[in-house]
Design an enzyme around this catalytic site. Structure first.
Site, short mmCIF file in Angstrom:
data_model
loop_
_atom_site.label_atom_id
_atom_site.label_comp_id
_atom_site.label_asym_id
_atom_site.label_seq_id
_atom_site.Cartn_x
_atom_site.Cartn_y
_atom_site.Cartn_z
N HIS A 146 0.83 -1.20 0.00
CA HIS A 146 0.00 0.00 0.00
C HIS A 146 0.87 1.26 0.00
CE1 HIS A 146 0.93 0.72 4.24
NE2 HIS A 146 0.48 -0.48 4.57
N CYS A 154 3.22 -4.74 6.66
CA CYS A 154 2.97 -4.64 5.23
C CYS A 154 4.20 -4.14 4.49
CB CYS A 154 1.80 -3.69 4.97
SG CYS A 154 0.22 -4.23 5.69
#
Length: 416
Positions: A146, A154
């Site tokens: 992202h 992430c």
């Protein structure tokens, strides 16, 4: 009549004011932004179409995310490389929810995993846990690539970077690709890097990933991935009508003879380079790595207490490295795979044939000029090293059926 004219004037003014207040996002949503013209021109020069299939590779230690696209000949080539803005945890796989580890392994992204309305600008879920993770009791959710340059497990990019990465994936889906593969590695799996981490507790896991890494390096086609016996297996087919089951023992299986031959030649050269690297290395620098479930549980507990507002250390806890490391016996290679099939497995046989047909010729030329001595690859014993958060530098510009049918397609790739 005058009142009607005034009313019409007020309405038109309100509409004009509304139009003036429209944002760029309303006119051209971020999820629909097109790739820069320079990227499109590079794709054309490399024989790629805007909507041809994609694949992505992630390297933690180097802090890189690569985008690869299929060319007209069926083989993939890198079209863009980005510096990962931030990733959390250490080298090594994700074990449990809350351990702040970014996953490693072979993952599949489908259209439903794309998030155009992410709180982190744009995002896609990489598909953790996959079949391998689930078979090995690994837990976690919402593991993404992202934007926003912020990570707690992430792979985070800048907004500008994720805008391009997202566009590559979006366009491939528009071209008919049903899913694409994301390969996440601790580092580029060279002989030198593997030698550096030969005593790490994650070494056996990384050797398993390296088989899929090597298959892609040889063929430049995303490998078919399955899981059996709680292990990944690549480009394999179960024999006698058998099936791959993630938690069950692997059935008898086969690979195309041409692929086996190419991999054997590659492995001989790798063993030679690995042993040469062992002789050169004394105290090579290593990044921190996670020590397995035990350390993952410590970090997960720290995360929970921190979320509850308890007073905890600024950094997650870790398990100290042992002072001495002994070599463990080599584990017998067990092929296994089924985390996710390649997004390009439905590709026409004619394109796959061209994709790898050059490999056999390339290896014959190399063998004629170089005959490396085969060596043995030592195996690991625990050597954990831990650290909280790993950050990489900021944005760098881009560089530049089943069964016999699969066997036939790969066989054709190695022979005319």
């Amino acid at each position: 009549m005058t009142r009607l004219i005034k009313y019409a004037f007020l309405m038109s003014a309100a509409i004009a004011l509304t139009a003036c207040n429209e944002t760029l996002e309303d006119i051209a949503p971020k999820a629909e932004r097109q790739l820069p013209s320079r990227v499109v021109q590079t794709m054309k020069a490399k024989g790629m179409s805007k909507t041809s299939p994609v694949m992505m590779r992630i390297f933690k230690e180097e802090g890189k995310l690569e985008v690869w696209k299929a060319k007209q000949n069926g083989r993939y080539d890198v079209i863009a490389s980005y510096d990962i803005c931030k990733w959390s945890g250490q080298l090594g796989p994700k074990f449990t929810e809350g351990d702040r580890q970014a996953p490693e392994g072979f993952y599949t992204v489908r259209p439903g995993q794309m998030n155009p309305k992410s709180s982190y600008y744009l995002a896609f879920n990489i598909g953790f846990p996959n079949a391998y993770d689930q078979a090995n009791g690994r837990t976690g959710k919402h593991l993404m690539v992202h934007g926003a340059c912020s990570s707690a497990g992430c792979y985070s990019m800048t907004d500008e970077q994720i805008s391009e990465i997202y566009a590559f994936a979006r366009d491939s889906f528009k071209g008919g690709q049903r899913e694409f593969q994301v390969q996440a590695f601790p580092f580029r799996m060279t002989a030198e890097n593997m030698a550096r981490y030969r005593n790490d507790p994650n070494y056996d896991f990384w050797k398993m990933l390296k088989v899929g890494y090597d298959h892609f390096e040889l063929t430049k086609v995303p490998p078919k991935v399955d899981v059996c016996g709680k292990r990944y297996v690549f480009n394999s087919e179960p024999a006698n009508g058998g099936k791959f089951s993630p938690a069950a023992s692997c059935p008898p299986m086969s690979q195309p003879e041409s692929l086996l031959t190419a991999y054997k030649q590659h492995q001989a050269k790798y063993d030679f380079a690995f042993n040469a690297a062992l002789k050169k290395q004394s105290s090579s620098e290593q990044s921190e790595t996670i020590a397995g479930h035990s350390e993952a549980r410590l970090v997960a507990d720290w995360s929970k207490r921190r979320a509850r507002g308890e007073k905890v250390s600024r950094l997650p806890p870790n398990i100290p490295s042992p002072t001495a490391v002994a070599e463990a016996p080599e584990a017998a290679p067990t092929p296994a795979v089924a985390a996710t099939a390649s997004a390009y497995t439905a590709e026409p046989a004619s394109r796959l044939q061209t994709a790898l047909e050059a490999v056999a010729g390339e290896q014959q030329e190399e063998t004629a000029t170089e005959t490396p001595a085969a060596g043995t690859v030592p195996s690991p014993a625990p050597r954990p090293n831990t650290s909280p958060e790993r950050t990489a530098s900021v944005p760098a510009p881009e560089a530049g059926s089943q069964g016999t049918s699969l066997r036939r397609r790969i066989q054709n790739l190695f022979s005319r």
